[in-house]
Structure formats: C-alpha cells, structure tokens
Design a protein around this motif. Structure first.
Motif, PDB file in Angstrom:
ATOM      1  N   TRP A   1       5.634  -6.255  -7.338  1.00  0.00           N
ATOM      2  CA  TRP A   1       4.606  -5.285  -7.706  1.00  0.00           C
ATOM      3  C   TRP A   1       4.407  -5.191  -9.215  1.00  0.00           C
ATOM      4  CZ3 TRP A   1       2.071  -5.063  -3.665  1.00  0.00           C
ATOM      5  CH2 TRP A   1       2.630  -4.846  -2.413  1.00  0.00           C
ATOM      6  N   ASN A   2       5.235  -5.887  -9.981  1.00  0.00           N
ATOM      7  CA  ASN A   2       5.034  -5.878 -11.434  1.00  0.00           C
ATOM      8  C   ASN A   2       3.714  -6.542 -11.806  1.00  0.00           C
ATOM      9  OD1 ASN A   2       5.885  -5.320 -14.114  1.00  0.00           O
ATOM     10  ND2 ASN A   2       6.597  -7.420 -14.359  1.00  0.00           N
TER      11      ASN A   2
ATOM     12  N   SER B   1       6.338  -3.203   1.399  1.00  0.00           N
ATOM     13  CA  SER B   1       5.059  -2.541   1.640  1.00  0.00           C
ATOM     14  C   SER B   1       3.919  -3.545   1.585  1.00  0.00           C
ATOM     15  CB  SER B   1       4.835  -1.435   0.598  1.00  0.00           C
ATOM     16  OG  SER B   1       5.879  -0.471   0.657  1.00  0.00           O
ATOM     17  N   GLU B   2       2.821  -3.218   2.309  1.00  0.00           N
ATOM     18  CA  GLU B   2       1.697  -4.139   2.383  1.00  0.00           C
ATOM     19  C   GLU B   2       0.828  -4.086   1.141  1.00  0.00           C
ATOM     20  OE1 GLU B   2      -0.464  -3.379   5.905  1.00  0.00           O
ATOM     21  OE2 GLU B   2       1.154  -3.996   7.273  1.00  0.00           O
ATOM     22  N   SER B   3       0.785  -2.969   0.456  1.00  0.00           N
ATOM     23  CA  SER B   3      -0.048  -2.844  -0.741  1.00  0.00           C
ATOM     24  C   SER B   3       0.660  -1.956  -1.747  1.00  0.00           C
ATOM     25  CB  SER B   3      -1.421  -2.266  -0.398  1.00  0.00           C
ATOM     26  OG  SER B   3      -1.282  -0.967   0.175  1.00  0.00           O
ATOM     27  N   PHE B   4       0.222  -2.079  -2.992  1.00  0.00           N
ATOM     28  CA  PHE B   4       0.854  -1.308  -4.062  1.00  0.00           C
ATOM     29  C   PHE B   4       0.252   0.084  -4.156  1.00  0.00           C
ATOM     30  CE2 PHE B   4       0.850   0.125  -8.509  1.00  0.00           C
ATOM     31  CZ  PHE B   4       2.218   0.225  -8.701  1.00  0.00           C
ATOM     32  N   SER B   5       1.096   1.055  -4.446  1.00  0.00           N
ATOM     33  CA  SER B   5       0.667   2.428  -4.669  1.00  0.00           C
ATOM     34  C   SER B   5       1.567   3.053  -5.719  1.00  0.00           C
ATOM     35  CB  SER B   5       0.718   3.242  -3.370  1.00  0.00           C
ATOM     36  OG  SER B   5       0.486   4.617  -3.633  1.00  0.00           O
TER      37      SER B   5
END
Length: 726
Positions: free
Chosen positions: A625-626, A669-673
């Motif tokens: 996620w970076n 996780s499927e997407s970043f938040s």
C-alpha cells in the motif's frame, strides 16, 4: 339458440367492468404510494444515520486532531530527546573522530606524505617524477603508497560534511587526486620503457621473443616483445593472468611490443563528464581553484609559465590529457617528437574535467541528454567493474648490440612510443597522399582479438559489456568492439577491437532496483539485520553497534571474501559493495533510470530516523500500500519483534508531514483506505503511535540503545532508500 345465449352470458361475466378497473387502479396507486413513502422514509432514516455517523466521525476526528495538536509539542520534545539527541551525539562523536584522525595523521611518522598538506604532497610528487630508470618492481612497490594516498583523499571527500570541507579545499583534494593518478600511470609507462630496452636480454630461448608477467594485488603488467618476427605468429597467452591477444598479421614482422596493464582500480571513469550527476543549475563565474596543490608540476614543465606566474591546475589537466590520450594516438612513429608534442598541446583542453569539483559550468539534464552520443556510456547508468585493461601496441626500443666487446645501444628521446595501428593512418602518412575510401578497402587492417578471464571478485548478473576508452572525448564508448562472446561457466570473455584500446567491463548500475521487498528486524542487543530482495538476488546486511557488514548474498558465483563478513562503516560498505557489483544504494539521479515510488523527502527522512530509533524492538517490512497512499504519505508494515511471526501480528502505519496513524486495512485487503484503526488515535511521531499498541518491555529497551547504533542504522536506511526504491 340456448347455447349461444349461455356463451355470451359467460363472456360478459368474465370481463371486468369499468368500475372494477377503476377500483383496481386506485388500489394499485395507493399501494405504490405507500411503497414510495416507505422507501423515502427508509432513505431518510439511512441518510440521517449516515449524516449522524459522519458527524460523529468528524467530531471524533476533530477531537483526535485537537488532542494531537495539544500534545504535539510534548511528543516532539520527547522524540527529540530520544532520537535527535542520539543522532546529535553520534554526529559529535564522528566529528571528534575526524579531528583525532587528522591529528593522528599529523603525528604519523612513517615517511608517508600527508596528501592534505600541499607542501608535503607536492614535494613527494616532484621527487618521484624526477626519479629516472625506475624498474617495474620499484614502481609496483611505490604504487601501493600512491593508491593509499588517493584512497585517503577520496575518503575525505566522501566522508567530510560540507560545513567542514569547503569548496576550495575539496577542489584541492580533487586536483591532487588527479595528479597522483596521472603520475602513477606515467611511471608505469616509464617502467615499461625501461623493461623493453632490455627485451633482448630477457628473451625466451624457445620462442626468441620476450614475455614478462609481473604484478601485485592491484596491478598486473603483461608484456610481450616481438624479437623473433615470425610471420606465422598469431597471438600469445599470458597464462599467469589468463589473458591473451591475437596479433594482426600486418604486425607479425613489425618491431613492436604488446602490453596489457590490468589495474583493479579505475582512474579513468572519474574524468568522464557523465561520472558526476548533472548540476541543477550552472555555476556563475566559475574559476579554477587556486591553492598550493596546483603548484606542483613535473620538472620538465616548470619553464612553461606566462608572465612568470604558474597557471593553477592547467599543468595537471594537460598531464592527465597527454598521458591518458597516448593510448589512442595515431601519429607516425617516424615523426619528430616536437611534432607529437605540438599536436598534444593543441589537443589539450584548457578546462579539463579532472580539475576540482566543478571547474566549468555543468550542463543541465536536458543539455546532457541532447549532447550524449549513442555509443557513449552514461556512467550514471552503467558501472565499470573489475578494473581497467590498458591494452597497447608499443614501438620496441633499440636493443643493445655487442660490437668488438662493447655494448652499444641507440638512445631515443620522447619516452614510450605507441605504434600506429590500424594501418590506414600509417599508410597515408608514409605515402604522403590522401587515399580515398575506395582505395583503402583493400588496405584495411584486421581487428585485434582479446581474451580475458573475468575477475572472480566481481559479480556480473548479466553478460559483461565491453567499453573502450576514448582519450579525445574522455568517455567510455561501445563502438569499434565486435564479436563479443562470453562463457559464463568458465568466466571467459572474447571479443575483437578495431585498434589497441584501453577497455573495461561494464554492467547496468540499477539491476537490483526497484527492490521487490525488504525487511528490517532486530538481531540481539544493538543489532539488526536488513534483508533486501531484488529481481536478481537476495542480500542481507547486518548492523552491530556502530558498524555494519554484508552477511549473505544468494545465488552468486564470485569470490566476495574482500567484502562479505567484514565489519566496517556504512560509507565504506557502500563503496565496497558497489565495487563488486552489488549496488543497492541509489544515487540522487537514479530516478531517471528506474521506476520509483517518489515520496516527500521530509517524510522519508523522518521515517528512516524513527525506524532506526524503534529497530531494537520492532520489525519493519515492505507494504504494497506504500504505492497507493500518495506522494505525501508513507505506509510501512510494523510488528513487535518479541511476538510471533504470523501475518496477523503485522500492523500498517501511515506517516505524513502532519501526523502518524494506524490503518484499518491490512495487506490482504482488496483496496486501500486511510480509515483509522478502531480505537486508535493520531500522534505526531511513529514512536508514540506504536507505543499505544505494544508491550511496555518493547518500549523500555529503546532508551538503552546506543546512539552510534541508531546512527548506523539510519545511515544504512538513508543510503538504500527502501521506501522510495521498492
């Protein structure tokens, strides 16, 4: 009659009346209105709940932000006490160490000159330059001292901060380094000439030619002299150094000698304009550095002054140019020395790039890219590995003759002479005519074949590329090199060149970048291990107290005894790893050559500092996620080292210029938040953020970590730039 009446009556009963239709429509409309009302009411309830949730979240966010602002000064003060005081203490220790080293160097009484003192180093160079008839053994012995002096100056230039080492002093050190390098090469030429003058006395009984191989741990000198002039001779193999050459047929009857001078060091690349990163903006009113380091010149050049005053730096530039361009000279061997000297003087540029850090305005990146030829190697993108091979064909000096009991020899001036090859220039000059291209087709000289064994102390992850040195443009070039074949199992490299040229082996500098993953985990008291996985290999670097070492490299076939397992400083480790082909240390302009995840420099520096502070108790690792969090934020994966190694123990933390927070998302996780972790808060530093979610024992270890250890980890992280180049 009766049946028809019954059928009509039944059809009349089955068909709804107009009043019935109106009633059904009214009921349907009322049902639809009720459903719409219920849906509208439900939507209003959902929207109200959403707005209430957002209001509560906003209020909670504002409360957390206000709480963070209220405690910001307190947290930053505590961070400074723990981190910055350690880094400041390490900086003071290193400054004192440099001062002690300078004093120890001053008190060193071993006969070695101090290269930082102009009077001492100028005297040393002048006396050595005046020494005549110095043989190869003596030159090799003196070369150890000269290489140590060069290494000492290069270390000072790399290690000393800008505020301690001014521009003038740095220019002096650079100029002295170039002068020592040029003088060392000239002394090897003088020793070669002395050896060739006695070639007949050293000839082999079987072949009638002379073969000599001599060297030490950094230099190997291989010389073959054509005394027998056998027309069937095709080449020679220096078995001791695993180097060979194929002699072109036109040279078999010539009065020549072939020399291969292999050096572990590279004193040519630093002369190329592509060696240093392009300046962001050109300097105004550049002037050549003045100082006593520029006063030294060879004795034979002392008379070349204008108005009785020496020109600082010009002599060193001309000497570097003349010595290094000698390998590419195509002058007629019968031309007078005065003509050769005049040509060399005309070709010598007034502003040599070897003088000082930046004696002339540097090109910006756009100009650099526009003016760089296709066959010129960009030394910001490629690295020379395994040293340099000075491959020359020389004019064999007159040999001693015995006449009536007397030993007679013809003495020539001008020093070591290069033989003209290819023969086009020789033929045209000797015939005194200018031959057309069609006339030269039948006179072209065959290429020169070369075979070497790639040194075992360097790593080539791809087949080595060969580049030749162009003494005119002062660049490594890939033209005029043909038929390159490489046998990896025996590390044998064969190729052909159009002429006898100085050459080196090069490799892409950014093979390891971007990194595929990395991990930093504790390893005992005041110790950590940094693991970096790249596309070609896995590397482990260990830190212990104030030193670090290369611990392991996977999947390589090379002798790394000079670098692996040896404790040293981060600066020296960086230089040694790059020297053997393990470059995991991006340069300031590496982003031009490799895809990077560019981050805010302030946030990146802060992250490396806090990772170093927390490294005794926490493990840090790469997070996918970076790449998704943006330029101003950094996401890093953290877990307490004392816990288990399961994936559930990892937590994600996001650092930004304003605050640090723990994220709710995980690596799965499927997407970043950027949603805040449940029950978590904002803090001004990563130190205070992890403190909310770790054991007291983990935090208790941090104040007891040594400041030199923290500084060493920080320097290593800053050199590898894991958060940007992964």
């Amino acid at each position: 009659m009766s049946s028809k009446g019954t059928s009509a009556s039944s059809r009349k009963k089955g068909k709804p009346s107009k009043a019935e239709k109106q009633r059904l429509q009214k009921e349907e409309e009322e049902r639809r209105q009720r459903e719409e009302e219920d849906a509208r009411f439900l939507a209003e309830q959902i929207e109200a709940a959403r707005l209430e949730k957002e209001r509560l979240e906003r209020e909670e966010l504002e409360r957390l932000e206000a709480k963070q602002r209220d405690h910001r000064e307190e947290e930053l003060g505590e961070r400074r006490a723990l981190l910055e005081e350690k880094l400041d203490a390490a900086a003071r220790w290193k400054k004192d160490l440099r001062s002690r080293a300078k004093w120890d160097r001053y008190m060193l009484c071993n006969g070695s000159p101090d290269p930082t003192v102009p009077q001492e180093i100028n005297t040393f160079m002048s006396l050595w330059s005046d020494e005549a008839e110095e043989d190869v053994e003596s030159t090799l012995s003196r070369s150890r001292l000269v290489l140590c002096l060069i290494a000492e100056l290069e270390f000072l230039l790399a290690d000393a901060p800008r505020e301690e080492l001014g521009e003038d002093e740095a220019a002096e050190y650079t100029q002295t380094t170039r002068q020592l390098q040029a003088l060392l090469q000239r002394k090897f030429d003088d020793a070669t000439e002395l050896l060739l003058k006695n070639a007949a006395a050293l000839s082999d009984i079987d072949t009638g030619n002379m073969e000599k191989v001599i060297g030490n741990e950094t230099v190997a000198l291989c010389i073959w002299a054509n005394l027998n002039k056998n027309p069937r001779f095709r080449g020679h193999h220096f078995q001791e150094e695993a180097m060979a050459f194929d002699l072109p047929k036109p040279l078999a009857l010539s009065n020549i000698a072939v020399r291969i001078l292999r050096t572990d060091y590279d004193h040519l690349s630093c002369l190329s304009r592509t060696f240093q990163p392009p300046a962001k903006e050109a300097e105004e009113n550049p002037e050549a550095p003045e100082g006593e380091a520029g006063d030294w010149r060879p004795a034979e050049e002392e008379e070349e002054e204008e108005d009785g005053k020496p020109v600082p730096g010009s002599d060193a530039a001309e000497e570097v140019k003349s010595i290094l361009s000698a390998a590419g000279d195509r002058e007629d061997i019968n031309e007078p020395d005065e003509k050769a000297a005049a040509e060399a003087e005309r070709e010598s540029p007034a502003g040599d790039p070897s003088e000082g850090r930046s004696p002339t305005p540097k090109l910006d990146e756009a100009e650099e890219e526009e003016t760089l030829e296709d066959d010129v190697l960009d030394l910001r993108q490629f690295t020379s590995l395994g040293g340099v091979y000075y491959f020359d064909v020389l004019v064999l000096p007159p040999q001693q003759k015995q006449v009536n009991g007397w030993s007679m020899v013809q003495l020539l001036t001008g020093g070591l002479q290069r033989f003209s090859y290819p023969q086009e220039s020789f033929l045209s000059s000797s015939l005194g005519v200018s031959l057309q291209e069609k006339d030269m087709e039948g006179l072209r000289s065959p290429p020169v074949g070369v075979s070497i064994k790639v040194p075992h102390n360097v790593i080539f992850f791809e087949d080595p590329q060969v580049a030749r040195w162009d003494p005119e443009s002062l660049n490594w070039k890939t033209d005029a090199i043909m038929n390159v074949t490489y046998k990896a199992e025996v590390r044998e490299l064969r190729f052909s060149m159009e002429a006898f040229s100085t050459f080196t082996l090069v490799q892409e500098s950014h093979l390891h970048m971007p990194y595929e993953s990395w991990e930093l985990h504790p390893n005992g008291s005041n110790g950590v291990t940094l693991s970096i996985a790249s596309a070609v290999t896995d590397i482990q670097i260990e830190v212990k107290d104030e030193q670090c070492r290369l611990a392991a490299v996977s999947g390589v076939d090379a002798d790394l005894t000079r670098v692996i397992g040896r404790w040293t400083t981060p600066l020296c480790l960086k230089a040694e790893m790059k020297r053997v082909g393990l470059n995991v240390f991006p340069a300031e302009d590496s982003g031009k050559y490799v895809s990077i995840n560019k981050k805010n420099e302030q946030v990146e520096t802060m992250a490396y500092q806090e990772m170093a502070l927390l490294s005794p108790s926490f493990t840090f690792a790469w997070s996918k996620w970076n790449h998704s969090c943006g330029h101003e934020q950094i996401v890093v994966k953290v877990r307490e080292a004392a816990g288990s190694c399961s994936e559930d123990d990892w937590s994600l933390y996001m650092l930004s210029p304003q605050r640090t927070q723990r994220l709710k998302v995980s690596e799965c996780s499927e997407s970043f938040s950027a949603e805040l972790y449940d029950g978590s808060e904002f803090h001004s530093s990563l130190y205070h953020m992890v403190r909310d979610h770790c054991s007291p024992e983990a935090m208790a270890r941090l104040p007891h970590s040594h400041h030199l250890f923290i500084d060493c980890v920080y320097e290593l992280l800053r050199s590898t730039r894991l958060l940007t180049f992964s």
